[in-house]
Every structure is written in C-alpha cells, then in structure tokens.
Scaffold this active site. Structure first.
Site, PDB file in Angstrom:
ATOM      1  CE  LYS A  47       2.289 -17.877   1.605  1.00  0.00           C
ATOM      2  NZ  LYS A  47       1.354 -18.854   1.749  1.00  0.00           N
ATOM      3  CG  ASP A  76      -7.355  -3.242   4.120  1.00  0.00           C
ATOM      4  OD1 ASP A  76      -8.222  -2.982   4.936  1.00  0.00           O
ATOM      5  OD2 ASP A  76      -7.197  -3.122   2.889  1.00  0.00           O
ATOM      6  CG  ASP A 115      -1.305 -19.360   4.041  1.00  0.00           C
ATOM      7  OD1 ASP A 115      -0.675 -19.173   4.843  1.00  0.00           O
ATOM      8  OD2 ASP A 115      -0.893 -20.226   3.079  1.00  0.00           O
ATOM      9  CE1 TYR A 131      -3.103  -2.776   0.071  1.00  0.00           C
ATOM     10  CE2 TYR A 131      -4.201  -1.738   2.174  1.00  0.00           C
ATOM     11  CZ  TYR A 131      -3.977  -2.827   1.088  1.00  0.00           C
ATOM     12  OH  TYR A 131      -5.168  -3.816   1.225  1.00  0.00           O
TER      13      TYR A 131
END
Ligand code: NAD
Length: 362
Positions: A192, A249, A225, A125
């Site tokens: 991740k 977010d 995840d 972002y």
C-alpha cells in the site's frame, strides 16, 4: 543416503496426520531417518515447564528440516504459542503457502495455482505496541506532535509498523530464489505504497531493486486492496505473491478459502538455513484420536518438503496420487464429501492407504 528430518507430531489430531504423512513419504522410496522430537502442553511437565524443549530446537538446527503437526495453544494463559516461539527462535522469516485447486474439491474457484510468501518478522505484527492511556503512549504521542504529526484524537493506542531494507531484501531474495527453484514464472509485490510511503514505499522500492537483480523472473506489483479484487476476478494471472506480515496473514486465508479451505492448505516456514513444514490449519482437538481429520494439508506440506530436498520425482508422484484420490472422491475424509455426515467418508489413515496405492500410477 537417508535424509535426517526432525519429526514433531504435535498434539490434537497432529500425531495421526503426521503418521499418515510419514507413511506416504516412506512409500515413495526416498529414505528418511526420522529424529522424533516433541513440543506442546502435553510434554511441558517433562521439560521443566517448557513447551518448546531445547532438544527439539537443537534437532531442527542440526537437521535443518522438520515435518511438524499442529500444536494447541491453551486458551487463557499457560504459555504463548509454541508455533510462534518456534518461528522466532529459528528466525523463520519466510512463510510459504501454496494455494492450488485440485479437481474434485468443492470450491467456487477452479484453476487456482498461487503461492503466498509472507514476511514473518516485521510489520504491524512486530509486537511494538503502546497501550492507550499508558505513560509510554502519551510520551510517544507528545513526541509525534512535537515533530508536527497530528493524531485525530490523543486517546489512541499505538502499534508501530517497522519495515526494514534488510528484512525486505531478504524476503524478496528468498522469493525469487524459491520461484526459480520451483519453476514459477512471476513474482508480484503486494503493498500500500501509495499511502504508507516510508514503510510500504520502502518495501516496493527494495522489491524493485531485487527484481532487477533477478530479471529471469517476471515482476510486477499490486496495491493490496486491488490485489484482493483481482484475486477473485482473475486469479490465473498471478503466480507468486510476496506480502508484508499483515497483508500476508489476511491474503493467505483468502487464498486458502479459494482452494477449498484449511483442510487443503499446506505451509512451510523458512529461516536462513532451516525449514519447518506444517499445514496451515490448527490441531482440530475435537477430532483428536478419532482417525477422522483430513490429512491432505499435512501431506501437501510433505510434498513441499520433498521439493525442498530436491526430491522432485517423489514430490510429483505424491502430488499426482493425492490429485487422483481427490478426483475419485471415494476414499476421502468427511469434509471432502458433498455432505459432512456422508457415511462413505473414510478416516485419516485410509486416505494415506489410498494415496500409497496410487503412488505407482504412471
Ligand atoms: P483449527 O484449524 O484447528 O480448526 C478450525 C476448524 O477446522 C475446526 O472446525 C476444525 O475441526 C477444522 N479442521 C482443522 N483442520 C482439519 C482437518 N485436518 N481435517 C478436518 N477438519 C479440520 O483451528 P482452531 O480451532 O482455531 O485451533 C485449534 C488449536 O490449534 C488452537 O490451540 C490453535 O492455537 C492451534 N493452532 C496451531 C497451529 C500450528 O500448529 N501451526 C496453527 C493454527 C492453530
């Protein structure tokens, strides 16, 4: 001594929600000296076309604490989001979103008590993007390929994901500090790192360094995840989650959904020495001026502000009164009733009245 706090009513339903919250906060006995300021489309013509007037920014810089209502971003141009501009101007790098279930709220989940801390300045972002087909994108693709990188197809648009040591260190230092100040026991770094070794990998490495300096608080980490699955299977095992911008977010909405939706989700934005408290939801313009919108998220943002001011007793009393009103389920807005057209629903200001009445309960 009264706390001088910048008060920004916002627009749409904002003014009603902020007024309800102001009345509840004042009823605690804590003294406030409100510094009324404005922002948004309705006031920009009075400020040379600027929807975020300088006096508003200056007020927050001086007072260091603000309570804010939502502000509408006009569709189709006009100006960029005032909310985003405010976060940028004040370098509010940490977004805090507690997600807690209160008995009486309709939700598939009970006993959720999580806090999402989202890094708010970096990651995908950051706004470093190159449009597919542009000269810049082609140059960058050629440079990547000259370094041995391989794009599957070269007709790609590109978004860059910067994650820095400085940005990561400051969000984890903030998170451990916040956890300690608020009596939380565990911080989880979400990432991740197994795939993105140089961005999320750095995030995890720095998180571990900061955790080692804060060993009074438990620390663990989860791949994003897997984190999503664990949150819906056993949310009770988690406490404070710290996430880079994009995952933050997404997961803050996931967690808001687990506790009954936007109407129940408070928020805070923190910079180095400023904090702005506001609900997660937007201005709900279709209900503006109708005394209909649910003030719970704005009120719970007020509770966060009380804790930030170290007014823990007042914060506890307001939260307990909110919980009692929700549990009773009579004096709540339409969206907290079993059906949305329930004639027993009350308005925004009546919810505030009900909470004020319960403030004195032991
Ligand atoms: P929204 O949150 O205003 O509304 C989404 C849905 O939830 C609507 O159906 C709305 O009526 C309902 N809703 C929201 N808050 C409610 C409340 N307190 N009580 C009852 N129902 C409520 O989201 P949106 O429609 O996407 O955005 C409206 C405007 O708000 C947009 O201009 C957007 O840019 C702005 N916005 C501002 C902020 C902020 O000020 N921080 C945050 C998000 C959106």
């Amino acid at each position: 001594m009264a706390y001088r706090v910048t008060l920004i009513p916002g627009d749409g339903t904002g003014p009603e929600l902020v007024d309800a919250t102001r009345r509840v906060l004042e009823a605690t006995g804590v003294a406030f000296d409100w510094d009324h300021q404005v922002a948004g489309e309705e006031v920009m013509h009075e400020h040379g076309g600027n929807p975020l007037p300088d006096p508003t920014l200056e007020s927050i810089r001086i007072n260091k604490v603000a309570l804010k209502g939502p502000i509408t971003t006009p569709v189709g141009g006009g100006f960029r989001s005032v909310n985003v501009a405010l976060r940028k101007e004040l370098d509010m790098y940490a977004q805090v979103r507690p997600c807690k279930s209160y008995p009486g709220v309709r939700s598939r989940f009970q006993d959720v008590d999580l806090v999402i801390i989202r890094e708010n300045t970096e990651d995908l972002y950051a706004g470093i993007e190159y449009e597919q087909g542009s000269e810049d994108a082609e140059e960058l693709i050629a440079w990547i390929e000259s370094k041995g990188g391989r794009l599957r197809w070269d007709d790609a648009g590109l978004s860059i994901k910067p994650i820095s040591v400085t940005g990561t260190r400051r969000i984890f230092e903030f998170a451990f500090d916040w956890a300690r100040r608020n009596g939380r026991r565990q911080v989880t770094a979400v990432h991740k790192a197994n795939i993105m070794k140089f961005s999320d990998g750095l995030w995890l490495r720095v998180a571990r360094e900061v955790a080692a300096e804060n060993d009074d608080i438990l620390f663990n980490d989860r791949i994003v995840d897997n984190m999503c699955m664990q949150l819906v299977q056993r949310p009770e095992e988690y406490d404070v989650l710290v996430l880079p911008n994009l995952y933050g977010d997404v997961l803050s909405d996931l967690c808001a959904g687990m506790i009954g939706g936007l109407g129940m989700a408070p928020g805070a934005n923190h910079g180095e020495d400023v904090a702005v408290f506001e609900p997660t939801h937007g201005s709900a313009p279709k209900y503006a001026g109708q005394n209909k919108a649910n003030p719970m998220a704005e009120l719970l943002s007020g509770v966060l502000m009380l804790r930030h001011l170290d007014e823990h007793d007042a914060a506890r009393r307001v939260e307990r009164a909110i919980a009692a009103v929700i549990r009773e389920g009579t004096r709540v807005t339409y969206d907290m009733k079993p059906t949305r057209d329930d004639p027993t629903a009350v308005g925004t200001s009546e919810v505030a009245d009900a909470i004020i009445e319960r403030l004195g309960d032991a």
